[in-house]
Scaffold this active site. Structure first.
Site, PDB file in Angstrom:
ATOM      1  CE1 TYR A 128      -2.869  -3.352   1.202  1.00  0.00           C
ATOM      2  CE2 TYR A 128      -3.972  -1.847  -0.316  1.00  0.00           C
ATOM      3  CZ  TYR A 128      -3.873  -3.094   0.285  1.00  0.00           C
ATOM      4  OH  TYR A 128      -4.765  -4.076  -0.048  1.00  0.00           O
TER       5      TYR A 128
ATOM      6  NE  ARG B 193      -2.854  -0.423  -4.893  1.00  0.00           N
ATOM      7  CZ  ARG B 193      -3.920  -1.115  -4.480  1.00  0.00           C
ATOM      8  NH1 ARG B 193      -3.758  -2.135  -3.645  1.00  0.00           N
ATOM      9  NH2 ARG B 193      -5.133  -0.786  -4.876  1.00  0.00           N
TER      10      ARG B 193
ATOM     11  CD  GLN C 124     -15.872  -2.608  -7.528  1.00  0.00           C
ATOM     12  OE1 GLN C 124     -15.721  -3.786  -7.198  1.00  0.00           O
ATOM     13  NE2 GLN C 124     -16.056  -2.252  -8.783  1.00  0.00           N
TER      14      GLN C 124
ATOM     15  CG  HIS D  16     -13.675  -2.273  -2.011  1.00  0.00           C
ATOM     16  ND1 HIS D  16     -13.604  -2.749  -3.306  1.00  0.00           N
ATOM     17  CD2 HIS D  16     -14.724  -2.910  -1.437  1.00  0.00           C
ATOM     18  CE1 HIS D  16     -14.565  -3.645  -3.490  1.00  0.00           C
ATOM     19  NE2 HIS D  16     -15.256  -3.754  -2.378  1.00  0.00           N
TER      20      HIS D  16
ATOM     21  CB  CYS E 123      -6.265   3.135  15.534  1.00  0.00           C
ATOM     22  SG  CYS E 123      -5.778   2.429  17.113  1.00  0.00           S
TER      23      CYS E 123
ATOM     24  CB  THR F  23     -16.019  -2.665 -12.056  1.00  0.00           C
ATOM     25  OG1 THR F  23     -15.795  -3.743 -11.138  1.00  0.00           O
ATOM     26  CG2 THR F  23     -17.501  -2.566 -12.381  1.00  0.00           C
ATOM     27  CB  SER F  24     -13.439  -7.329 -14.006  1.00  0.00           C
ATOM     28  OG  SER F  24     -13.237  -7.508 -12.604  1.00  0.00           O
TER      29      SER F  24
ATOM     30  CG  ASN G  31     -15.434  -2.762 -18.619  1.00  0.00           C
ATOM     31  OD1 ASN G  31     -15.045  -2.224 -17.585  1.00  0.00           O
ATOM     32  ND2 ASN G  31     -14.876  -3.845 -19.131  1.00  0.00           N
TER      33      ASN G  31
ATOM     34  CB  ALA H 287     -13.360   5.114 -18.727  1.00  0.00           C
TER      35      ALA H 287
HETATM   36  C1  BV8 Z   1     -17.227  -9.602   1.631  1.00  0.00           C
HETATM   37  C2  BV8 Z   1      -9.184  -3.152  -1.697  1.00  0.00           C
HETATM   38  C3  BV8 Z   1     -18.813 -10.340   3.223  1.00  0.00           C
HETATM   39  C4  BV8 Z   1      -7.877  -3.831  -1.752  1.00  0.00           C
HETATM   40  C5  BV8 Z   1     -10.609  -4.772  -2.729  1.00  0.00           C
HETATM   41  C6  BV8 Z   1     -16.443 -16.915  -3.859  1.00  0.00           C
HETATM   42  C7  BV8 Z   1     -17.443 -16.504  -4.709  1.00  0.00           C
HETATM   43  C8  BV8 Z   1     -17.977 -15.230  -4.625  1.00  0.00           C
HETATM   44  C9  BV8 Z   1     -17.504 -14.324  -3.669  1.00  0.00           C
HETATM   45  C10 BV8 Z   1     -16.499 -14.731  -2.834  1.00  0.00           C
HETATM   46  C11 BV8 Z   1     -15.967 -16.014  -2.921  1.00  0.00           C
HETATM   47  N1  BV8 Z   1     -15.009 -16.114  -1.978  1.00  0.00           N
HETATM   48  C12 BV8 Z   1     -14.921 -14.945  -1.303  1.00  0.00           C
HETATM   49  C13 BV8 Z   1     -15.843 -14.107  -1.802  1.00  0.00           C
HETATM   50  C14 BV8 Z   1     -16.096 -12.714  -1.361  1.00  0.00           C
HETATM   51  C15 BV8 Z   1     -15.012 -11.808  -1.874  1.00  0.00           C
HETATM   52  C16 BV8 Z   1     -14.911 -11.877  -3.378  1.00  0.00           C
HETATM   53  O1  BV8 Z   1     -15.770 -11.365  -4.091  1.00  0.00           O
HETATM   54  N2  BV8 Z   1     -13.835 -12.536  -3.868  1.00  0.00           N
HETATM   55  C17 BV8 Z   1     -13.628 -12.663  -5.299  1.00  0.00           C
HETATM   56  C18 BV8 Z   1     -12.114 -12.598  -5.572  1.00  0.00           C
HETATM   57  C19 BV8 Z   1     -14.234 -13.987  -5.741  1.00  0.00           C
HETATM   58  N3  BV8 Z   1     -15.396 -10.469  -1.481  1.00  0.00           N
HETATM   59  C20 BV8 Z   1     -15.014 -10.004  -0.287  1.00  0.00           C
HETATM   60  O2  BV8 Z   1     -14.275 -10.587   0.463  1.00  0.00           O
HETATM   61  C21 BV8 Z   1     -15.609  -8.665   0.107  1.00  0.00           C
HETATM   62  N4  BV8 Z   1     -16.192  -8.783   1.409  1.00  0.00           N
HETATM   63  O3  BV8 Z   1     -17.720 -10.302   0.780  1.00  0.00           O
HETATM   64  O4  BV8 Z   1     -17.655  -9.549   2.947  1.00  0.00           O
HETATM   65  C22 BV8 Z   1     -19.973  -9.430   3.304  1.00  0.00           C
HETATM   66  C23 BV8 Z   1     -20.410  -8.758   2.164  1.00  0.00           C
HETATM   67  C24 BV8 Z   1     -21.510  -7.927   2.253  1.00  0.00           C
HETATM   68  C25 BV8 Z   1     -22.165  -7.761   3.461  1.00  0.00           C
HETATM   69  C26 BV8 Z   1     -21.713  -8.454   4.596  1.00  0.00           C
HETATM   70  C27 BV8 Z   1     -20.612  -9.300   4.513  1.00  0.00           C
HETATM   71  C28 BV8 Z   1     -14.555  -7.595   0.188  1.00  0.00           C
HETATM   72  C29 BV8 Z   1     -14.005  -7.340  -1.180  1.00  0.00           C
HETATM   73  C30 BV8 Z   1     -13.083  -6.115  -1.124  1.00  0.00           C
HETATM   74  C31 BV8 Z   1     -11.667  -6.528  -1.434  1.00  0.00           C
HETATM   75  N5  BV8 Z   1     -10.857  -5.322  -1.583  1.00  0.00           N
HETATM   76  N6  BV8 Z   1      -9.922  -3.613  -2.831  1.00  0.00           N
HETATM   77  C32 BV8 Z   1      -6.990  -3.132  -2.720  1.00  0.00           C
HETATM   78  O5  BV8 Z   1      -7.504  -2.328  -3.528  1.00  0.00           O
HETATM   79  O6  BV8 Z   1      -5.798  -3.390  -2.639  1.00  0.00           O
HETATM   80  S1  BV8 Z   1     -11.194  -5.481  -4.140  1.00  0.00           S
HETATM   81  C33 BV8 Z   1     -10.265  -4.872  -5.425  1.00  0.00           C
HETATM   82  O7  BV8 Z   1     -10.430  -5.775  -6.490  1.00  0.00           O
HETATM   83  C34 BV8 Z   1     -10.787  -3.570  -5.937  1.00  0.00           C
HETATM   84  O8  BV8 Z   1     -11.208  -2.705  -4.939  1.00  0.00           O
HETATM   85  C35 BV8 Z   1     -11.891  -3.976  -6.853  1.00  0.00           C
HETATM   86  O9  BV8 Z   1     -13.083  -4.095  -6.173  1.00  0.00           O
HETATM   87  C36 BV8 Z   1     -11.443  -5.342  -7.257  1.00  0.00           C
HETATM   88  C37 BV8 Z   1     -10.885  -5.232  -8.632  1.00  0.00           C
HETATM   89  O10 BV8 Z   1     -11.990  -5.104  -9.434  1.00  0.00           O
HETATM   90  P1  BV8 Z   1     -12.047  -3.985 -10.559  1.00  0.00           P
HETATM   91  O11 BV8 Z   1     -12.049  -2.625  -9.945  1.00  0.00           O
HETATM   92  O12 BV8 Z   1     -13.200  -4.370 -11.382  1.00  0.00           O
HETATM   93  O13 BV8 Z   1     -10.689  -4.103 -11.356  1.00  0.00           O
HETATM   94  P2  BV8 Z   1     -10.341  -5.195 -12.459  1.00  0.00           P
HETATM   95  O14 BV8 Z   1      -8.899  -5.066 -12.789  1.00  0.00           O
HETATM   96  O15 BV8 Z   1     -10.878  -6.529 -12.026  1.00  0.00           O
HETATM   97  O16 BV8 Z   1     -11.221  -4.767 -13.738  1.00  0.00           O
HETATM   98  C38 BV8 Z   1     -10.933  -3.551 -14.386  1.00  0.00           C
HETATM   99  C39 BV8 Z   1     -11.972  -3.406 -15.492  1.00  0.00           C
HETATM  100  O17 BV8 Z   1     -11.738  -2.173 -16.152  1.00  0.00           O
HETATM  101  C40 BV8 Z   1     -11.872  -4.502 -16.546  1.00  0.00           C
HETATM  102  O18 BV8 Z   1     -13.169  -4.983 -16.849  1.00  0.00           O
HETATM  103  C41 BV8 Z   1     -11.270  -3.771 -17.757  1.00  0.00           C
HETATM  104  O19 BV8 Z   1     -11.801  -4.271 -18.989  1.00  0.00           O
HETATM  105  C42 BV8 Z   1     -11.739  -2.363 -17.544  1.00  0.00           C
HETATM  106  N7  BV8 Z   1     -10.850  -1.347 -18.112  1.00  0.00           N
HETATM  107  C43 BV8 Z   1      -9.495  -1.354 -18.175  1.00  0.00           C
HETATM  108  N8  BV8 Z   1      -9.069  -0.208 -18.769  1.00  0.00           N
HETATM  109  C44 BV8 Z   1     -10.171   0.530 -19.038  1.00  0.00           C
HETATM  110  C45 BV8 Z   1     -11.311  -0.188 -18.614  1.00  0.00           C
HETATM  111  N9  BV8 Z   1     -12.557   0.285 -18.771  1.00  0.00           N
HETATM  112  C46 BV8 Z   1     -12.694   1.501 -19.344  1.00  0.00           C
HETATM  113  N10 BV8 Z   1     -11.656   2.243 -19.767  1.00  0.00           N
HETATM  114  C47 BV8 Z   1     -10.391   1.797 -19.638  1.00  0.00           C
HETATM  115  N11 BV8 Z   1      -9.372   2.562 -20.070  1.00  0.00           N
END
Ligand code: BV8
Length: 231
Positions: A52, A55, A87, A112, A120, A179-180, A204, A222
């Site tokens: 972090y 970043r 996010q 997020h 803390c 977002t993916s 997207n 975007a």
């Molecule tokens: C929770 C902070 C319970 C960290 C982040 C199995 C199945 C389903 C779900 C789960 C599972 N096992 C576990 C889970 C839950 C889990 C989850 O979903 N895991 C995934 C991996 C399967 N989720 C959690 O743990 C969450 N908490 O569920 O708690 C709960 C929930 C609700 C209520 C009560 C209890 C917590 C998730 C948060 C994790 N922290 N970020 C950090 O940033 O370092 S997540 C992190 O990854 C980001 O914040 C973001 O959310 C995610 C990445 O996603 P994107 O932003 O979409 O980025 P990505 O690269 O994937 O996609 C980019 C997109 O942009 C692409 O589509 C691309 O085509 C497009 N793009 C690229 N360039 C451009 C563009 N578009 C336009 N223009 C461009 N130029």
């Protein structure tokens, strides 16, 4: 008309902030899902703080792009409720809305967390933080606490979920940008919007795995598609 916009890493990509899955989610040989977890922090706090710190430092060299600015322009003129849920943990939306102040119905939520905040571990107090955090950074808020990034890790509950779900339940238009749809609960927001009868749009670079859940898709960088879509 009530609007909810969800953004992900794709909205910051053209500012030079790497997305998660373009780099196949790896960082220094670790899967993001491994370092961005409470377990990862407990096992190797120096590695996670450094993930972090790097970043956070990078924010000094990036700027909001035309997509952030188009959303700020929209927020300045929108007459209904407009909730922008990001996010992303960068501060590019915040900076764009500082440059162009929003109308009263606007709210920005970082579901997020934020790179420029620390928390803390003992008191839960969140404070602004711009520098590096050491592995066991002594907290100024509690004698037995250390400062961790104010970031929601995998397995932790995202911020402001009730507020977000209330807005989705009454929105007329839901737009997901850059977002993916790989991470929940954010990936499920389109279903909540559909249940509320909202028009749903995916903007997207290319269709995502959840594209079929949306009424419409607008594809391209975007910085071009967001200004064009919101006019
Ligand atoms: C929770 C902070 C319970 C960290 C982040 C199995 C199945 C389903 C779900 C789960 C599972 N096992 C576990 C889970 C839950 C889990 C989850 O979903 N895991 C995934 C991996 C399967 N989720 C959690 O743990 C969450 N908490 O569920 O708690 C709960 C929930 C609700 C209520 C009560 C209890 C917590 C998730 C948060 C994790 N922290 N970020 C950090 O940033 O370092 S997540 C992190 O990854 C980001 O914040 C973001 O959310 C995610 C990445 O996603 P994107 O932003 O979409 O980025 P990505 O690269 O994937 O996609 C980019 C997109 O942009 C692409 O589509 C691309 O085509 C497009 N793009 C690229 N360039 C451009 C563009 N578009 C336009 N223009 C461009 N130029």
């Amino acid at each position: 008309m009530n609007l909810v916009v969800l953004t992900g890493a794709g909205v910051s990509a053209e500012s030079g902030v790497p997305t998660f899955r373009a780099s196949d989610g790896l960082w220094e040989g670790h899967r993001v899902e491994a370092v961005a977890t409470p377990e990862g922090f407990a096992a190797n706090p120096a590695l996670v703080q450094d993930f972090y710190n790097q970043r956070r430092r990078q924010l000094a060299s990036v700027q909001p792009n035309a997509a952030h600015r188009a959303l700020a322009d929209l927020a300045a003129r929108w007459t209904g409720d407009f909730l922008l849920v990001t996010q992303n943990v960068d501060d590019l939306h915040d900076r764009a809305h500082l440059e162009t102040p929003p109308a009263s119905g606007f709210e920005l939520i970082h579901m997020h967390g934020e790179l420029k905040k620390a928390r803390c571990t003992a008191s839960g107090v969140v404070c602004d933080w711009d520098g590096d955090l050491e592995a066991a950074h002594v907290s100024p808020h509690h004698p037995r606490g250390v400062l961790r990034p104010h970031i929601v890790w995998f397995g932790e509950i995202p911020l402001e979920m009730e507020r977000i779900e209330r807005a989705l339940a009454r929105c007329d238009l839901f737009v997901s940008i850059g977002t993916s749809g790989a991470v929940y609960p954010a990936a499920g927001f389109v279903q909540l919007a559909r249940m509320a009868g909202a028009r749903t749009v995916e903007i997207n670079l290319e269709p995502t795995q959840g594209a079929s859940l949306f009424d419409e898709g607008v594809y391209g960088p975007a910085s071009e598609t967001v200004p064009a879509f919101f006019g």
